[in-house]
Design a protein around this motif. Sequence first.
Motif, PDB file in Angstrom:
ATOM      1  N   MET A   1       0.955  -1.124   0.189  1.00 14.62           N
ATOM      2  CA  MET A   1      -0.070  -0.073   0.023  1.00 14.62           C
ATOM      3  C   MET A   1       0.896   1.147   0.004  1.00 14.62           C
ATOM      4  SD  MET A   1      -3.264  -0.495   0.037  1.00 14.62           S
ATOM      5  CE  MET A   1      -3.686  -2.140  -0.970  1.00 14.62           C
ATOM      6  N   GLU A   2       0.345   2.206  -0.267  1.00 14.48           N
ATOM      7  CA  GLU A   2       0.933   3.493  -0.495  1.00 14.48           C
ATOM      8  C   GLU A   2       1.294   4.385   0.912  1.00 14.48           C
ATOM      9  OE1 GLU A   2      -0.560   7.559  -2.458  1.00 14.48           O
ATOM     10  OE2 GLU A   2      -1.029   5.923  -3.458  1.00 14.48           O
ATOM     11  N   ARG A   3       2.187   4.792   1.075  1.00 11.06           N
ATOM     12  CA  ARG A   3       2.269   5.904   2.083  1.00 11.06           C
ATOM     13  C   ARG A   3       1.960   7.075   2.016  1.00 11.06           C
ATOM     14  NH1 ARG A   3       3.292   3.323   7.086  1.00 11.06           N
ATOM     15  NH2 ARG A   3       4.512   1.565   6.708  1.00 11.06           N
ATOM     16  N   THR A   4       1.326   7.883   2.648  1.00 11.21           N
ATOM     17  CA  THR A   4       1.031   9.011   2.695  1.00 11.21           C
ATOM     18  C   THR A   4       1.164   9.986   3.653  1.00 11.21           C
ATOM     19  OG1 THR A   4      -1.297   8.504   3.725  1.00 11.21           O
ATOM     20  CG2 THR A   4      -1.145   8.276   1.343  1.00 11.21           C
ATOM     21  N   ASN A   5       0.417  11.183   4.139  1.00  6.77           N
ATOM     22  CA  ASN A   5       0.996  12.220   5.187  1.00  6.77           C
ATOM     23  C   ASN A   5       0.999  11.558   6.598  1.00  6.77           C
ATOM     24  OD1 ASN A   5      -1.976  11.596   5.111  1.00  6.77           O
ATOM     25  ND2 ASN A   5      -2.572  13.526   5.297  1.00  6.77           N
ATOM     26  N   ASP A   6       1.229  12.491   7.256  1.00  7.55           N
ATOM     27  CA  ASP A   6       1.351  12.184   8.900  1.00  7.55           C
ATOM     28  C   ASP A   6       0.107  12.066   9.692  1.00  7.55           C
ATOM     29  OD1 ASP A   6       3.993  11.940   8.398  1.00  7.55           O
ATOM     30  OD2 ASP A   6       4.260  14.164   9.034  1.00  7.55           O
ATOM     31  N   CYS A   7       0.052  11.024  10.800  1.00  6.11           N
ATOM     32  CA  CYS A   7      -1.076  11.115  11.529  1.00  6.11           C
ATOM     33  C   CYS A   7      -1.205  12.285  12.491  1.00  6.11           C
ATOM     34  CB  CYS A   7      -0.871   9.682  12.776  1.00  6.11           C
ATOM     35  SG  CYS A   7      -2.027   9.497  13.764  1.00  6.11           S
ATOM     36  N   PRO A   8      -2.499  12.659  12.393  1.00  2.00           N
ATOM     37  CA  PRO A   8      -2.817  14.035  13.521  1.00  2.00           C
ATOM     38  C   PRO A   8      -2.631  13.547  14.631  1.00  2.00           C
ATOM     39  CG  PRO A   8      -4.710  13.008  12.471  1.00  2.00           C
ATOM     40  CD  PRO A   8      -3.834  12.277  11.857  1.00  2.00           C
ATOM     41  N   GLY A   9      -2.682  12.490  15.264  1.00  2.07           N
ATOM     42  CA  GLY A   9      -2.685  12.080  16.545  1.00  2.07           C
ATOM     43  C   GLY A   9      -1.324  11.794  17.282  1.00  2.07           C
ATOM     44  N   CYS A  10      -0.427  10.973  16.454  1.00  5.36           N
ATOM     45  CA  CYS A  10       1.071  10.797  16.775  1.00  5.36           C
ATOM     46  C   CYS A  10       1.998  11.155  15.810  1.00  5.36           C
ATOM     47  CB  CYS A  10       0.967   9.313  17.208  1.00  5.36           C
ATOM     48  SG  CYS A  10       0.805   8.244  15.765  1.00  5.36           S
ATOM     49  N   GLY A  11       1.796  11.437  14.635  1.00  6.01           N
ATOM     50  CA  GLY A  11       2.850  11.985  13.802  1.00  6.01           C
ATOM     51  C   GLY A  11       3.290  11.223  13.050  1.00  6.01           C
ATOM     52  N   ARG A  12       2.918   9.750  13.353  1.00  2.71           N
ATOM     53  CA  ARG A  12       3.552   8.672  12.198  1.00  2.71           C
ATOM     54  C   ARG A  12       3.161   8.842  10.870  1.00  2.71           C
ATOM     55  NH1 ARG A  12       4.861   2.940  14.700  1.00  2.71           N
ATOM     56  NH2 ARG A  12       5.954   3.142  12.633  1.00  2.71           N
ATOM     57  N   PRO A  13       3.619   8.141   9.885  1.00  2.00           N
ATOM     58  CA  PRO A  13       3.340   8.139   8.658  1.00  2.00           C
ATOM     59  C   PRO A  13       1.795   7.274   8.648  1.00  2.00           C
ATOM     60  CG  PRO A  13       5.537   7.699   8.529  1.00  2.00           C
ATOM     61  CD  PRO A  13       5.096   7.606   9.988  1.00  2.00           C
ATOM     62  N   LEU A  14       1.035   7.734   7.657  1.00  2.00           N
ATOM     63  CA  LEU A  14      -0.201   6.678   7.513  1.00  2.00           C
ATOM     64  C   LEU A  14      -0.121   5.912   6.515  1.00  2.00           C
ATOM     65  CD1 LEU A  14      -2.810   9.823   7.924  1.00  2.00           C
ATOM     66  CD2 LEU A  14      -2.249   8.077   9.616  1.00  2.00           C
ATOM     67  N   ARG A  15      -0.873   4.912   6.579  1.00  7.90           N
ATOM     68  CA  ARG A  15      -1.054   3.939   5.507  1.00  7.90           C
ATOM     69  C   ARG A  15      -2.236   3.980   4.749  1.00  7.90           C
ATOM     70  NH1 ARG A  15      -2.666  -1.330   5.951  1.00  7.90           N
ATOM     71  NH2 ARG A  15      -2.611  -1.125   8.188  1.00  7.90           N
ATOM     72  N   ARG A  16      -2.056   4.394   3.578  1.00  4.52           N
ATOM     73  CA  ARG A  16      -3.645   4.206   2.686  1.00  4.52           C
ATOM     74  C   ARG A  16      -3.892   2.725   2.145  1.00  4.52           C
ATOM     75  NH1 ARG A  16      -4.080   8.793  -1.488  1.00  4.52           N
ATOM     76  NH2 ARG A  16      -4.322   9.765   0.761  1.00  4.52           N
ATOM     77  N   MET A  17      -5.279   2.540   2.488  1.00  7.49           N
ATOM     78  CA  MET A  17      -5.562   1.306   2.263  1.00  7.49           C
ATOM     79  C   MET A  17      -7.172   1.136   1.673  1.00  7.49           C
ATOM     80  SD  MET A  17      -6.225  -0.334   5.961  1.00  7.49           S
ATOM     81  CE  MET A  17      -7.416  -1.634   5.488  1.00  7.49           C
ATOM     82  N   HIS A  18      -7.886   0.282   1.045  1.00 13.58           N
ATOM     83  CA  HIS A  18      -9.224   0.167   0.720  1.00 13.58           C
ATOM     84  C   HIS A  18      -9.899   0.332   1.864  1.00 13.58           C
ATOM     85  CE1 HIS A  18      -8.782  -0.183  -3.806  1.00 13.58           C
ATOM     86  NE2 HIS A  18      -7.775  -0.648  -3.644  1.00 13.58           N
ATOM     87  N   ASN A  19     -11.031   1.099   1.727  1.00 17.81           N
ATOM     88  CA  ASN A  19     -11.948   0.740   2.762  1.00 17.81           C
ATOM     89  C   ASN A  19     -12.857  -0.203   2.849  1.00 17.81           C
ATOM     90  OD1 ASN A  19     -14.114   1.538   4.606  1.00 17.81           O
ATOM     91  ND2 ASN A  19     -15.047   3.465   3.683  1.00 17.81           N
ATOM     92  N   PRO A  20     -12.746  -1.058   3.818  1.00 14.30           N
ATOM     93  CA  PRO A  20     -13.413  -2.331   3.966  1.00 14.30           C
ATOM     94  C   PRO A  20     -14.809  -2.498   3.888  1.00 14.30           C
ATOM     95  CG  PRO A  20     -12.487  -2.056   6.253  1.00 14.30           C
ATOM     96  CD  PRO A  20     -11.935  -0.593   5.174  1.00 14.30           C
ATOM     97  N   TYR A  21     -15.289  -1.251   4.198  1.00 20.85           N
ATOM     98  CA  TYR A  21     -16.685  -1.301   4.428  1.00 20.85           C
ATOM     99  C   TYR A  21     -17.400  -0.365   2.970  1.00 20.85           C
ATOM    100  CZ  TYR A  21     -15.785  -1.966   9.168  1.00 20.85           C
ATOM    101  OH  TYR A  21     -15.553  -2.633  10.399  1.00 20.85           O
ATOM    102  N   MET A  22     -16.509  -0.134   1.963  1.00 18.69           N
ATOM    103  CA  MET A  22     -17.050   0.419   1.003  1.00 18.69           C
ATOM    104  C   MET A  22     -17.963  -0.524   0.062  1.00 18.69           C
ATOM    105  SD  MET A  22     -16.993   2.923  -0.787  1.00 18.69           S
ATOM    106  CE  MET A  22     -17.604   3.308  -2.657  1.00 18.69           C
ATOM    107  N   GLY A  23     -19.223   0.087  -0.401  1.00 19.33           N
ATOM    108  CA  GLY A  23     -20.311  -0.574  -0.811  1.00 19.33           C
ATOM    109  C   GLY A  23     -21.283  -1.240   0.018  1.00 19.33           C
ATOM    110  N   ALA A  24     -21.004  -1.237   1.563  1.00 11.03           N
ATOM    111  CA  ALA A  24     -21.937  -1.737   2.450  1.00 11.03           C
ATOM    112  C   ALA A  24     -22.530  -0.698   3.121  1.00 11.03           C
ATOM    113  CB  ALA A  24     -21.124  -2.976   3.436  1.00 11.03           C
TER     114      ALA A  24
END
Length: 72
Positions: A1-24
């Motif tokens: 998966m693709e790395r994106t911007n930083d976490c607003p809570g702890c500052g670590r990089p966020l990981r982009r992933m498909h929304n598991p609830y998409m379509g439901a």
Amino acid sequence: MERTNDCPGCGRPLRRMHNPYMGAGLAVHEYVDVCDRCGTVVYVPTESVPARPVRRVSRWRLALRRLRGGRR
């Protein structure tokens, strides 16, 4: 998966992933950014995700065309 911007809570990089609830149900965001350290989830707006090219003919039909040697 693709790395994106930083976490607003702890500052670590966020990981982009498909929304598991998409379509439901009422899920409208195709992608989410997830922090591996604190578990923060940030919804990614649809316009910031590059669009995938539209495939007009299925792979099976293309394979059958190739086997038959022509267009049908």
